[in-house]
Design an enzyme around this catalytic site. Structure first.
Site, PDB file in Angstrom:
ATOM      1  N   ARG A 148       0.823  -1.201   0.000  1.00 28.14           N
ATOM      2  CA  ARG A 148       0.000   0.000   0.000  1.00 28.14           C
ATOM      3  C   ARG A 148       0.858   1.252   0.000  1.00 28.14           C
ATOM      4  NH1 ARG A 148      -3.508  -2.170   4.985  1.00 28.14           N
ATOM      5  NH2 ARG A 148      -1.647  -3.441   5.113  1.00 28.14           N
ATOM      6  N   SER A 154       7.437  -5.304   6.927  1.00 22.95           N
ATOM      7  CA  SER A 154       6.973  -6.343   7.868  1.00 22.95           C
ATOM      8  C   SER A 154       7.723  -7.663   7.734  1.00 22.95           C
ATOM      9  CB  SER A 154       5.481  -6.535   7.684  1.00 22.95           C
ATOM     10  OG  SER A 154       4.855  -5.297   7.822  1.00 22.95           O
ATOM     11  N   ASP A 211       5.102  -3.650  11.089  1.00 20.78           N
ATOM     12  CA  ASP A 211       3.653  -3.394  11.039  1.00 20.78           C
ATOM     13  C   ASP A 211       2.988  -3.378  12.422  1.00 20.78           C
ATOM     14  OD1 ASP A 211       4.066  -6.118  11.193  1.00 20.78           O
ATOM     15  OD2 ASP A 211       2.736  -6.662   9.553  1.00 20.78           O
TER      16      ASP A 211
END
Ligand code: BGC
Length: 400
Positions: free
Chosen positions: A29, A91, A145
């Protein structure tokens, strides 16, 4: 166990537009947030699908793809002509030496790109942005994350003390008294967040007593073999595989569905999102969707109501075990922190879409952390937006 080097949370003096990136699952994203006096004015999020070949090719190609996607995102919005500070949610296991020095230590989930392990994630991203775009971007922080989720959750509820990720992968961070952390030099503050990377729990064999033959098969077929034992028992990347392998055994023993099991035997063919829907249907005591998955999607023949009930039972067992394991480790954190109330900020598709995870965890945590007051705060896209907040905090500290 990693120090995320987050010095402060938001204090209402953050201003500006900040970019955030979230890389971890099958898509990534790009996020643009605008903050005025510590309040979100505007946020835009766009998902980019990572082409399959980039999961295994030279790592610099993945970074190039990320850089090109940022340019696409900003150009589409006519916003590519100014400077941005960027927070990067990365992450994967890394060793943080400072807020912007993150040494990538290994890949997990579906990634295995060579050439980038041991390197600073920030440098890799900055070089790709310079190489592939004309953008004026400073990568000011790299975060995991679960930390980004905790920071984002704290924006809404100051009692947040755990950040939990239940998506393709699984991880958590929590707030610890720095006096208990002997190996960190950075002990000026009384408390610090600690990233646990608990997906690797059990790699030394301590979880062998609960591993089944299906856990071992899933491990053998995974991209990252003989590691991330705990994650493989409960993360979204693996639950569909565990159910599928158990059903294969039942079919081989003549206890489940007749006919060709070719698709049932195909690795990763059954998705965890389908397990979530089967669980939802089992809850309603219906069989329609489950039978459709077995007959149309897995192309099994003469699927009976009993076959569908068996599939639902297996999905239930695998889901329950995952929720139980996760509840046990979360309870351990609640017992250890012993706060008047702890809000658990959560992000990830498994928690959001699986109908039983949240109620089961509420029940199981209550049993294993008796008397501890807690609540879940679901933070949609918090794992990405939180990195934007960290960039805003760093920007405020730098300019003060
Ligand atoms: C990674 C963690 C990450 C988790 C959730 C794991 O595979 O190693 O760093 O936080 O997935 O995305």
């Amino acid at each position: 166990m990693t120090n995320p080097f987050i010095k402060e949370l938001m204090n209402g003096k953050e201003n500006g537009s900040f970019l955030a990136l979230d890389l971890g699952g099958t898509n990534f994203r790009v996020i643009l947030i605008q903050i005025t006096d510590g309040i979100f004015d505007k946020e835009e999020v766009e998902y980019y699908n990572i082409p399959k070949h980039l999961f295994t090719e030279e790592g610099t190609k993945l970074y190039d793809f990320i850089a090109i996607s940022i340019e696409h995102f900003l150009t589409n919005r006519g916003a590519n002509d100014r400077h941005y500070d960027l927070g990067f949610t990365f992450s994967f296991p890394m060793h943080l030496e400072a807020i912007d020095v993150a040494i990538h230590t290994s890949w997990t989930k579906s990634f295995s790109c060579p050439g980038v392990i041991g390197k600073n994630v920030r440098e890799l991203l900055s070089s790709a942005i310079q190489r592939k775009t004309n953008l004026d971007i400073s990568v000011t922080c790299v975060t995991n994350d679960c930390i980004a989720t905790l920071v984002y959750g704290s924006y809404f509820d100051k009692r947040c003390a755990i950040g939990l990720i239940m998506g393709t992968g699984n991880n958590a961070c929590y707030i610890e008294n720095t006096s208990n952390i002997h190996k960190w030099k950075d002990t000026e503050r009384s408390e610090s967040a600690v990233v646990l990377e608990w997906g690797a729990f059990g790699d030394n064999g301590v979880l062998d007593f609960l591993r089944t033959k299906w856990d071992r098969i899933v491990d053998k077929k995974s991209v990252v073999k003989r590691t991330y034992t705990f994650e493989k028992c409960l993360a979204g990347k693996y639950l569909g595989c565990l159910v599928r392998e158990a059903l294969v055994t039942l079919a081989q023993e003549g206890l489940f569905c007749k006919g060709s099991t070719e698709l049932l035997e195909t690795h990763e063919h059954l998705k965890t999102s389908q397990i979530s829907k089967i669980e939802a249907e089992a809850f309603r005591d219906e069989l329609f969707y489950t039978k459709d998955v077995l007959s149309s999607y897995l192309e099994l023949e003469d699927v009976t109501d009993d076959d569908a009930r068996i599939a639902q039972y297996v999905c239930g067992l695998v889901s329950y075990r995952a929720a139980l394991l996760l509840s046990l480790v979360t309870s351990m954190l609640l017992n250890r922190m012993d706060r008047p109330h702890c809000t658990i900020a959560v992000d990830g598709s498994l928690f959001v879409h699986h109908p039983r995870f949240k109620p089961l965890m509420e029940l199981l945590i209550e049993q294993n952390a008796p008397g501890k007051s807690f609540s879940f705060l679901t933070t949609k896209d918090g794992s990405g937006k939180g990195a934007g907040l960290v960039a805003a905090i760093e920007n405020r500290i730098r300019n003060s």
